[in-house]
Each structure stands twice: as structure tokens, then as C-alpha cells.
Design an enzyme around this catalytic site. Structure first.
Site, short mmCIF file in Angstrom:
data_model
loop_
_atom_site.label_atom_id
_atom_site.label_comp_id
_atom_site.label_asym_id
_atom_site.label_seq_id
_atom_site.Cartn_x
_atom_site.Cartn_y
_atom_site.Cartn_z
N GLY A 53 0.68 -1.11 -0.09
CA GLY A 53 -0.02 0.02 0.11
C GLY A 53 0.92 1.11 -0.04
O GLY A 53 0.57 2.19 0.39
N SER A 54 2.10 1.17 -0.66
CA SER A 54 2.76 2.42 -0.72
C SER A 54 2.18 3.40 -1.57
O SER A 54 2.18 4.89 -1.47
CB SER A 54 4.12 2.31 -1.18
OG SER A 54 4.27 1.80 -2.34
N ASN A 55 1.63 2.99 -2.57
CA ASN A 55 0.68 3.92 -3.43
C ASN A 55 -0.41 4.59 -2.69
O ASN A 55 -0.78 5.71 -2.97
CB ASN A 55 0.12 3.30 -5.01
CG ASN A 55 1.42 3.50 -5.90
OD1 ASN A 55 1.69 4.32 -6.23
ND2 ASN A 55 2.12 2.15 -6.03
N MET A 58 -4.11 -6.95 -7.10
CA MET A 58 -3.55 -7.97 -7.81
C MET A 58 -4.51 -8.74 -8.39
O MET A 58 -4.05 -10.01 -8.53
CB MET A 58 -2.51 -8.71 -7.05
CG MET A 58 -1.19 -7.68 -6.63
SD MET A 58 -0.55 -6.80 -8.07
CE MET A 58 0.28 -7.90 -8.82
N ARG A 59 -5.82 -8.39 -8.37
CA ARG A 59 -6.85 -9.21 -9.03
C ARG A 59 -7.44 -8.44 -10.19
O ARG A 59 -7.42 -7.22 -10.14
CB ARG A 59 -8.14 -9.39 -8.18
CG ARG A 59 -7.76 -10.19 -6.63
CD ARG A 59 -7.30 -11.48 -6.85
NE ARG A 59 -6.75 -12.28 -5.77
CZ ARG A 59 -6.26 -13.51 -5.64
NH1 ARG A 59 -6.38 -14.04 -6.81
NH2 ARG A 59 -5.72 -14.09 -4.69
N ILE A 60 -7.80 -9.40 -10.99
CA ILE A 60 -8.51 -8.89 -12.46
C ILE A 60 -9.99 -8.85 -12.04
O ILE A 60 -10.71 -9.87 -11.71
CB ILE A 60 -8.32 -9.89 -13.36
CG1 ILE A 60 -6.62 -9.76 -13.79
CG2 ILE A 60 -9.01 -9.36 -14.71
CD1 ILE A 60 -6.22 -11.05 -14.73
N LEU A 61 -10.48 -7.60 -12.32
CA LEU A 61 -11.82 -7.32 -12.13
C LEU A 61 -12.81 -7.70 -13.48
O LEU A 61 -12.20 -7.69 -14.36
CB LEU A 61 -12.23 -5.95 -11.85
CG LEU A 61 -11.71 -5.30 -10.50
CD1 LEU A 61 -11.87 -3.95 -10.42
CD2 LEU A 61 -12.57 -6.08 -9.23
N HIS A 120 0.75 0.86 -13.22
CA HIS A 120 1.22 -0.55 -13.71
C HIS A 120 2.86 -0.15 -13.85
O HIS A 120 3.23 1.01 -14.34
CB HIS A 120 0.76 -0.76 -15.08
CG HIS A 120 1.67 -1.96 -15.69
ND1 HIS A 120 1.11 -3.53 -15.11
CD2 HIS A 120 2.38 -2.14 -16.43
CE1 HIS A 120 2.07 -4.11 -15.58
NE2 HIS A 120 2.79 -3.68 -16.46
N ASP A 122 -4.43 -4.75 -18.29
CA ASP A 122 -3.34 -3.83 -18.51
C ASP A 122 -3.55 -3.01 -19.93
O ASP A 122 -2.36 -2.70 -20.49
CB ASP A 122 -1.95 -4.31 -18.19
CG ASP A 122 -1.70 -4.60 -16.78
OD1 ASP A 122 -2.23 -4.10 -15.74
OD2 ASP A 122 -1.04 -5.41 -16.37
#
Ligand code: GRF
Length: 212
Positions: A16-18, A93-96, A112, A148
Site C-alpha cells: 500500500g505504498s501507493n 493484484m486481482r483482475i476485475l 502499472h 493492462d
């Protein structure tokens, strides 16, 4: 006139640094307000960062759902419960599934750690090193139905040094990420981003055009 500050949900999976960069910038940015932090994993550092900042958190474990669509619906429902008007994927890290795009059209942003369309997927930094590129970077883009792939909002280059390993290169990439993501989230919240086909126009909005 846009609705400032615009409530957004931040989706995380890890450190969670972003998210921290978004938290640190939100008061001064005159754009977004983080309404909720959603994680697909319990006990990650990012949830602690959210709690320390007094933000509500929701954990929606991937393993609790039979389908990507059901998981996505639960994520969107959680974001909705807090009045979110956009989703910012900050190391999520999950694709919605496509139902997220139906629920939040043109309102999901991802960061990304490479210059898309180079090195999509979860191992962008490793792949850049393996490939021997001398320049990589950061892409912030809108999310579409493909991974992406959506319209690019901003990109910035990062040089690869001969002595770099994954950790050193990723650290330099993250310095750029932490600057770009809050800027983009604020611009989105201010209504400054418009999408036409694959092209995103970023119009700087004068301060008096926004209202609190
Ligand atoms: C970032 O480098 C982001 O680009 C990638 O995952 C990383 C998450 O880092 N998708 P953090 O959790 O924000 O520290």
C-alpha cells in the site's frame, strides 16, 4: 462544476505504498477523498496504513467467491456503500470482471510498473530486467475489459541501470508512481480527464471551476 472532493475507493492487495501517497496528497489536492480502502487480502500493510489514517476498510477475500463476476460485484457493492464515484487500483493484484466497468464506466484507474503495452501482467519489473531494456517506467491508465490495456492517461520513463535488480529498479519505479498516481486521481476527480477512443485528454481545470 464537479463534485469536489470526489469520493473514491482505493483497491489494494499488499504494502500500500501507493495508497500512502494518495493519503498524503488528498488534503492538499483539491480533488479526491478516499471513502474506503478495499483489500482482497486480510492483514496486509496497506490496511494498517488506511486505519492509521482513519479511513474505513473492507476486506473482500478472493477465495470467498466462486466466480470473478461475483467477487467483482462484492467489490463494487462495497465501493458503492461508501458513495465511491471511482475506483483506483493501487497495487490491486486481482483482475476485475467486466461488471466493474458497467458499474464504474470510465472511472477505474490502474497503475502499472512498466511502459504499457510492454510487460503487462504481474511481473513487469522482472520481465523488463530479463528482456534487457534500458528504459522502463510507469503507466497510469483507465481500465477496460482487457488486462493492462485501457486508455493511457500518463506515462513516465525510468532508466534501468546495469547494476539493477528487481528491488532497486522497483524502488525507483515506485518513486515515480507515488508522484503520478495522486496527480491523476486528482485530475480524474476534477473532471479534467476525457476519453476519446484510446486517447485521454487532460485539461487543467482552474481552481475556481471546482466547488467544495
Ligand atoms: C506497484 O508497483 C504497482 O505498480 C503494482 O504493484 C505495486 C504495488 O505497490 N501494480 P504498493 O502496494 O502500492 O506498495
Amino acid at each position: 462544476m464537479t463534485d469536489i472532493p470526489l469520493p473514491i475507493a482505493v483497491l489494494i492487495s499488499g504494502s500500500g505504498s501507493n495508497l500512502q501517497a494518495l493519503i498524503d496528497a488528498q488534503d492538499a489536492c483539491d480533488g479526491y477523498a478516499i471513502a474506503v480502502v478495499i483489500s482482497d487480502r486480510p492483514e496486509v500493510r496497506g490496511l494498517g496504513r488506511a486505519s492509521e489514517a482513519g479511513l474505513p476498510t473492507e476486506v473482500i477475500p478472493w477465495a470467498d467467491f466462486d466466480t470473478r463476476r461475483a467477487f467483482t460485484q462484492a467489490v463494487c457493492d462495497a465501493a458503492d456503500r461508501y458513495g465511491s464515484r471511482g475506483l483506483v487500483l493501487a497495487g490491486f493484484m486481482r483482475i476485475l470482471a467486466p461488471n466493474a466497468i458497467e458499474r464504474f464506466p470510465d472511472a477505474i484507474i490502474n497503475i502499472h510498473p512498466a511502459l504499457l503495452p510492454a510487460f503487462p501482467g504481474a511481473h513487469a519489473v522482472e520481465q523488463a530486467l530479463e528482456h534487457g531494456v534500458t528504459i522502463t517506467g510507469v503507466t497510469v491508465h483507465f481500465v477496460d475489459e482487457q488486462v493492462d490495456h485501457g486508455p493511457i492517461i500518463i506515462q513516465e520513463t525510468v532508466s534501468v541501470h546495469p547494476e539493477d535488480d528487481v528491488a532497486t529498479l522497483h524502488a525507483r519505479i515506485q518513486q515515480v508512481e507515488h508522484r503520478l498516481l495522486p496527480e491523476v486521481a486528482a485530475a480524474f476527480a476534477q473532471g479534467a480527464l476525457t476519453i476519446q477512443d484510446r486517447h485521454v485528454r487532460w485539461v487543467r481545470v482552474p481552481k475556481e471551476a471546482t466547488s467544495r
